[in-house]
Scaffold this motif. Structure first.
Motif, PDB file in Angstrom:
ATOM      1  N   ALA A  48       0.831  -1.209   0.000  1.00 54.29           N
ATOM      2  CA  ALA A  48       0.000   0.000   0.000  1.00 54.29           C
ATOM      3  C   ALA A  48       0.861   1.253   0.000  1.00 54.29           C
ATOM      4  O   ALA A  48       0.634   2.192  -0.782  1.00 54.29           O
ATOM      5  N   TYR A  49       1.864   1.274   0.875  1.00 60.94           N
ATOM      6  CA  TYR A  49       2.783   2.410   0.914  1.00 60.94           C
ATOM      7  C   TYR A  49       3.544   2.532  -0.399  1.00 60.94           C
ATOM      8  O   TYR A  49       3.779   3.631  -0.906  1.00 60.94           O
ATOM      9  N   TYR A  50       3.969   1.392  -0.956  1.00 61.81           N
ATOM     10  CA  TYR A  50       4.749   1.376  -2.199  1.00 61.81           C
ATOM     11  C   TYR A  50       3.948   2.014  -3.342  1.00 61.81           C
ATOM     12  O   TYR A  50       4.446   2.889  -4.056  1.00 61.81           O
ATOM     13  N   GLN A  51       2.692   1.578  -3.506  1.00 60.74           N
ATOM     14  CA  GLN A  51       1.862   2.100  -4.592  1.00 60.74           C
ATOM     15  C   GLN A  51       1.536   3.574  -4.388  1.00 60.74           C
ATOM     16  O   GLN A  51       1.497   4.354  -5.346  1.00 60.74           O
ATOM     17  N   GLU A  52       1.300   3.958  -3.128  1.00 55.70           N
ATOM     18  CA  GLU A  52       0.999   5.359  -2.840  1.00 55.70           C
ATOM     19  C   GLU A  52       2.217   6.230  -3.136  1.00 55.70           C
ATOM     20  O   GLU A  52       2.093   7.340  -3.659  1.00 55.70           O
ATOM     21  N   PHE A  53       3.407   5.709  -2.823  1.00 56.13           N
ATOM     22  CA  PHE A  53       4.647   6.445  -3.102  1.00 56.13           C
ATOM     23  C   PHE A  53       4.809   6.662  -4.609  1.00 56.13           C
ATOM     24  O   PHE A  53       5.169   7.758  -5.054  1.00 56.13           O
ATOM     25  N   GLN A  60       8.847  12.455 -10.452  1.00 60.73           N
ATOM     26  CA  GLN A  60      10.213  12.597  -9.942  1.00 60.73           C
ATOM     27  C   GLN A  60      11.073  11.357 -10.147  1.00 60.73           C
ATOM     28  O   GLN A  60      12.272  11.380  -9.912  1.00 60.73           O
ATOM     29  N   LEU A  61      10.452  10.245 -10.561  1.00 62.09           N
ATOM     30  CA  LEU A  61      11.181   8.982 -10.686  1.00 62.09           C
ATOM     31  C   LEU A  61      11.838   8.868 -12.054  1.00 62.09           C
ATOM     32  O   LEU A  61      11.392   9.450 -13.035  1.00 62.09           O
ATOM     33  N   ARG A  62      12.906   8.089 -12.088  1.00 58.51           N
ATOM     34  CA  ARG A  62      13.524   7.742 -13.368  1.00 58.51           C
ATOM     35  C   ARG A  62      12.772   6.530 -13.914  1.00 58.51           C
ATOM     36  O   ARG A  62      12.694   5.496 -13.256  1.00 58.51           O
ATOM     37  N   GLY A  63      12.225   6.668 -15.130  1.00 61.17           N
ATOM     38  CA  GLY A  63      11.337   5.610 -15.607  1.00 61.17           C
ATOM     39  C   GLY A  63      10.075   5.652 -14.758  1.00 61.17           C
ATOM     40  O   GLY A  63       9.482   6.700 -14.533  1.00 61.17           O
ATOM     41  N   LYS A  64       9.653   4.509 -14.244  1.00 60.71           N
ATOM     42  CA  LYS A  64       8.468   4.459 -13.396  1.00 60.71           C
ATOM     43  C   LYS A  64       8.772   4.063 -11.965  1.00 60.71           C
ATOM     44  O   LYS A  64       8.024   4.399 -11.052  1.00 60.71           O
ATOM     45  N   TYR A  73      11.945  13.117  -2.020  1.00 66.09           N
ATOM     46  CA  TYR A  73      10.675  12.496  -2.391  1.00 66.09           C
ATOM     47  C   TYR A  73       9.633  12.672  -1.294  1.00 66.09           C
ATOM     48  O   TYR A  73       9.959  12.637  -0.094  1.00 66.09           O
ATOM     49  N   LEU A  74       8.404  12.843  -1.733  1.00 64.10           N
ATOM     50  CA  LEU A  74       7.285  12.976  -0.802  1.00 64.10           C
ATOM     51  C   LEU A  74       6.922  11.595  -0.271  1.00 64.10           C
ATOM     52  O   LEU A  74       6.672  10.665  -1.044  1.00 64.10           O
ATOM     53  N   LEU A  75       6.913  11.442   1.041  1.00 66.35           N
ATOM     54  CA  LEU A  75       6.599  10.164   1.669  1.00 66.35           C
ATOM     55  C   LEU A  75       5.093  10.046   1.922  1.00 66.35           C
ATOM     56  O   LEU A  75       4.448  11.026   2.301  1.00 66.35           O
ATOM     57  N   PRO A  76       4.529   8.857   1.728  1.00 67.48           N
ATOM     58  CA  PRO A  76       3.112   8.671   2.051  1.00 67.48           C
ATOM     59  C   PRO A  76       2.878   8.924   3.540  1.00 67.48           C
ATOM     60  O   PRO A  76       3.726   8.562   4.374  1.00 67.48           O
ATOM     61  N   PRO A  77       1.770   9.547   3.898  1.00 65.09           N
ATOM     62  CA  PRO A  77       1.480   9.782   5.327  1.00 65.09           C
ATOM     63  C   PRO A  77       1.405   8.456   6.081  1.00 65.09           C
ATOM     64  O   PRO A  77       0.886   7.465   5.564  1.00 65.09           O
ATOM     65  N   LEU A  78       1.948   8.447   7.286  1.00 65.16           N
ATOM     66  CA  LEU A  78       1.886   7.244   8.111  1.00 65.16           C
ATOM     67  C   LEU A  78       0.440   6.962   8.503  1.00 65.16           C
ATOM     68  O   LEU A  78      -0.289   7.872   8.894  1.00 65.16           O
ATOM     69  N   LYS A  79       0.061   5.729   8.401  1.00 65.02           N
ATOM     70  CA  LYS A  79      -1.301   5.347   8.776  1.00 65.02           C
ATOM     71  C   LYS A  79      -1.405   5.211  10.285  1.00 65.02           C
ATOM     72  O   LYS A  79      -0.467   4.762  10.940  1.00 65.02           O
ATOM     73  N   LYS A  80      -2.537   5.576  10.839  1.00 63.19           N
ATOM     74  CA  LYS A  80      -2.727   5.511  12.285  1.00 63.19           C
ATOM     75  C   LYS A  80      -2.566   4.089  12.789  1.00 63.19           C
ATOM     76  O   LYS A  80      -3.078   3.143  12.202  1.00 63.19           O
TER      77      LYS A  80
END
Length: 353
Positions: A48-53, A60-64, A73-80
């Motif tokens: 989930a974090y990977y896909q959100e990232f 901002q990524l090279r390729g995909k 890089y913007l980090l996904p918000p931590l889930k509660k």
């Protein structure tokens, strides 16, 4: 009254903006770090974090899916309730060890000083190569620099660039749970991001001086691999060696990465073909209009004929050619080479089961 109302609205907006900014967290990747390792280091593991990232940072990524050094890089918000998942992760990947590393069993971390001070700690973030063993060999070294190319007055030595790619590959393999031996070693260099890598004669064959005589030099590394393999074959069903070199041809001859295997080695041929197919798919994805002309062929090379585990001999390009030189001097390209070879190994490992 109107002024008081406007002031309260302004105060509310400032509070909301501050809260939004406080929740936005950014971080910069380390050299050689993939997305999974980068997210784990920052307390975010799982698909989930990977896909959100990927969604947050797709521009901002090279390729995909490749990180760029120096980019925040913007980090996904931590889930509660998730806490620091990097610290509490119970990955099933086993500890692996390089030639002179010591593993800390509590948090799946391998320490390998050969990678340099900032990258010596290797977190095992996956298990796709759990149960596999590798012998990573960079060509030449010690008194023999191998092929020499030039950019202006700067000399590019084959052994330095092959060694940097070898270290990056070894680190990637360790992150996926593999046991890895780095056969040719330089106690000082580590993984480097410089364009022009300083030349030295410090390299050893796992601590032993490298002979100048070519046959003696090749025999030494084969004997080292074979001695290790005799022990490893009892514990690992998949053991593979990889020999990394840089070719030298006329300046006008641009080449893609190409692969050799021992003439009668079924496993070696499958590995070389899998590597070639992996690179071809990467080129189709990242440079769709370019095409890929790398080849696979049998060749009776000393190291392939005289080392016991199945192996592949990789020529990374022509050190004399201006376009091929970009494949070596840019650290991001050296990292891409290592990553793609690692993915080739993962595919071949799955095929072997």
């Amino acid at each position: 009254m109107k002024q008081l109302f406007c002031f309260l609205i302004l105060l509310f907006c400032m509070s909301f903006s501050y809260e939004a900014l406080a929740q936005e967290e950014r971080a910069t990747p380390k050299s050689g770090e993939g997305i999974s390792g980068f997210l784990q280091r920052n307390g975010r593991t799982g698909k989930a974090y990977y896909q959100e990232f990927l969604e947050l940072n797709k521009k901002q990524l090279r390729g995909k899916e490749e990180l760029r050094l120096g980019v925040k890089y913007l980090l996904p918000p931590l889930k509660k309730g998730s806490g620091n998942t990097a610290a509490s992760s119970n990955s099933s990947a086993s500890n692996s060890s390089a030639s002179n590393s010591s593993a800390r069993s509590g948090n799946k971390t391998i320490r390998e000083p050969l990678f340099g001070k900032s990258l010596a700690e290797v977190k095992v973030t996956g298990n796709r190569l759990k149960g596999a063993c590798f012998y990573v060999v960079s060509g030449h070294g010690g008194p023999d620099p191998g092929a020499i190319g030039r950019i202006g007055s700067v000399e590019l030595h084959e052994d330095e660039y092959a060694y940097d790619v070898a270290l990056r590959l070894a680190r990637n393999l360790m992150e996926e749970g593999a046991k890895v031996y780095i056969i040719i070693q330089d106690a000082k260099d580590g993984i480097r991001d410089d364009q022009y890598l300083n030349n030295s004669k410090r390299e050893t064959c796992m601590g032993d001086p490298i002979p100048l005589n070519q046959v003696a030099r090749l025999r030494q590394r084969c004997e080292k691999i074979n001695a290790l393999y005799q022990k490893d074959r009892k514990s690992y069903t998949y053991c593979r060696s990889i020999f990394l070199h840089v070719d030298s041809r006329s300046k006008s001859h641009q080449t893609d990465v190409f692969f050799y295997h021992a003439p009668k080695s079924v496993n070696g041929k499958r590995l070389a073909t899998t590597m070639k197919n992996t690179f071809e798919s990467k080129y189709d994805r990242h440079q769709p209009n370019r095409g890929f002309s790398g080849t696979v062929s049998p060749r009776n090379l000393y190291v392939l004929a005289n080392s016991s585990p199945a192996g592949v001999f990789v020529e990374l390009g022509n050190i004399q050619n201006t376009f091929d030189q970009r494949r070596f001097v840019m650290s991001s390209n050296r990292q891409a080479l290592a990553k793609w070879m690692m993915e080739g190994f993962i595919t071949d490992y799955k095929k072997s089961k």
